[in-house]
Scaffold this motif. Structure first.
Motif, short mmCIF file in Angstrom:
data_model
loop_
_atom_site.label_atom_id
_atom_site.label_comp_id
_atom_site.label_asym_id
_atom_site.label_seq_id
_atom_site.Cartn_x
_atom_site.Cartn_y
_atom_site.Cartn_z
N TYR A 189 0.38 7.49 -3.20
CA TYR A 189 1.25 6.44 -3.72
C TYR A 189 2.68 6.91 -3.50
O TYR A 189 3.00 8.07 -3.76
CB TYR A 189 0.97 6.21 -5.21
CG TYR A 189 1.95 5.28 -5.87
CD1 TYR A 189 1.86 3.90 -5.69
CD2 TYR A 189 2.99 5.77 -6.65
CE1 TYR A 189 2.76 3.04 -6.29
CE2 TYR A 189 3.90 4.91 -7.26
CZ TYR A 189 3.78 3.55 -7.07
OH TYR A 189 4.68 2.71 -7.65
N VAL A 190 3.54 6.02 -3.00
CA VAL A 190 4.93 6.39 -2.69
C VAL A 190 5.88 5.46 -3.43
O VAL A 190 5.69 4.24 -3.41
CB VAL A 190 5.22 6.27 -1.18
CG1 VAL A 190 6.61 6.78 -0.85
CG2 VAL A 190 4.17 6.98 -0.35
N ALA A 226 3.84 8.00 4.84
CA ALA A 226 5.21 8.19 5.31
C ALA A 226 5.64 7.04 6.22
O ALA A 226 6.77 6.55 6.12
CB ALA A 226 5.35 9.52 6.03
N ILE A 227 4.74 6.58 7.08
CA ILE A 227 5.05 5.45 7.95
C ILE A 227 5.26 4.19 7.13
O ILE A 227 6.21 3.43 7.35
CB ILE A 227 3.92 5.25 8.99
CG1 ILE A 227 3.94 6.42 9.99
CG2 ILE A 227 4.05 3.93 9.72
CD1 ILE A 227 2.70 6.51 10.86
N MET A 228 4.39 3.97 6.16
CA MET A 228 4.52 2.81 5.28
C MET A 228 5.81 2.89 4.45
O MET A 228 6.45 1.87 4.19
CB MET A 228 3.30 2.70 4.36
CG MET A 228 1.99 2.46 5.10
SD MET A 228 1.97 0.91 6.02
CE MET A 228 1.96 -0.25 4.67
N ALA A 229 6.19 4.10 4.05
CA ALA A 229 7.41 4.29 3.27
C ALA A 229 8.63 3.87 4.07
O ALA A 229 9.53 3.20 3.57
CB ALA A 229 7.53 5.74 2.81
N LEU A 247 11.01 0.75 3.00
CA LEU A 247 12.43 1.03 2.77
C LEU A 247 13.29 0.14 3.65
O LEU A 247 14.25 -0.46 3.18
CB LEU A 247 12.73 2.51 3.04
CG LEU A 247 14.21 2.90 2.90
CD1 LEU A 247 14.71 2.67 1.48
CD2 LEU A 247 14.41 4.35 3.33
N GLU A 248 12.93 0.02 4.93
CA GLU A 248 13.72 -0.83 5.83
C GLU A 248 13.69 -2.28 5.39
O GLU A 248 14.70 -2.98 5.43
CB GLU A 248 13.23 -0.67 7.27
CG GLU A 248 13.60 0.66 7.86
CD GLU A 248 13.10 0.89 9.26
OE1 GLU A 248 13.63 1.79 9.92
OE2 GLU A 248 12.16 0.18 9.72
N LEU A 264 12.56 12.97 2.28
CA LEU A 264 13.66 12.07 2.61
C LEU A 264 13.18 11.11 3.70
O LEU A 264 12.66 11.54 4.73
CB LEU A 264 14.85 12.89 3.11
CG LEU A 264 16.22 12.26 3.04
CD1 LEU A 264 16.55 11.82 1.63
CD2 LEU A 264 17.26 13.24 3.54
N ILE A 265 13.35 9.82 3.45
CA ILE A 265 12.93 8.79 4.41
C ILE A 265 14.20 8.08 4.90
O ILE A 265 15.07 7.73 4.11
CB ILE A 265 11.98 7.76 3.75
CG1 ILE A 265 10.76 8.45 3.15
CG2 ILE A 265 11.58 6.68 4.75
CD1 ILE A 265 9.84 9.11 4.16
#
Length: 127
Positions: free
Chosen positions: A19-20, A39-42, A46-47, A76-77
């Motif tokens: 979960y992020v 991480a890809i989904m994050a 975010l975008e 950090l993303i």
């Protein structure tokens, strides 16, 4: 204009994956079955949240110091506004179709751009 934004994300291990959440941006959370997928989904979420905030004229908060966050794995993303724009930008195309097809489509009040997009996505998915 600033095009890249970096925010810390907290990745919490759960039974079925990760979960992020982004503590600085509410609501902004996602999940993934693996750390890589999360991480890809994050990055995607975010975008998307950055795009929405900028479209609404909202200011984005300053990111927290990554050293002060706890609760899981903190990474950090980076959200890239140019990446968002390049994927959502439209291009104008000129095309020709038979008269009868145009008349029939107009009679049904079809959205030509929408129908073309659907057809192209279907064709690409089948190749």
């Amino acid at each position: 204009m600033k095009t890249k934004y970096a925010y810390p994300a907290v990745f919490e291990k759960e039974e079925n994956g990760y979960y992020v959440n982004f503590p600085d941006i509410r609501p902004c959370y996602t999940e993934g079955s693996t750390l890589e997928e999360a991480a890809i989904m994050a990055k995607d979420v975010l975008e998307s949240r950055i795009e929405t905030a900028l479209e609404r004229g909202e200011s984005l908060p300053a990111p927290s110091d990554i050293e002060t966050l706890s609760g899981g794995r903190v990474m950090l993303i980076i959200g890239d506004v140019e990446n968002i724009k390049s994927q959502t930008r439209y291009v104008k195309k000129t095309l020709s179709i038979p008269y009868w097809l145009n008349a029939a489509a107009e009679q049904k009040h079809l959205n030509f751009s929408g129908v073309l997009q659907e057809a192209l996505k279907e064709r690409l998915a089948n190749e």
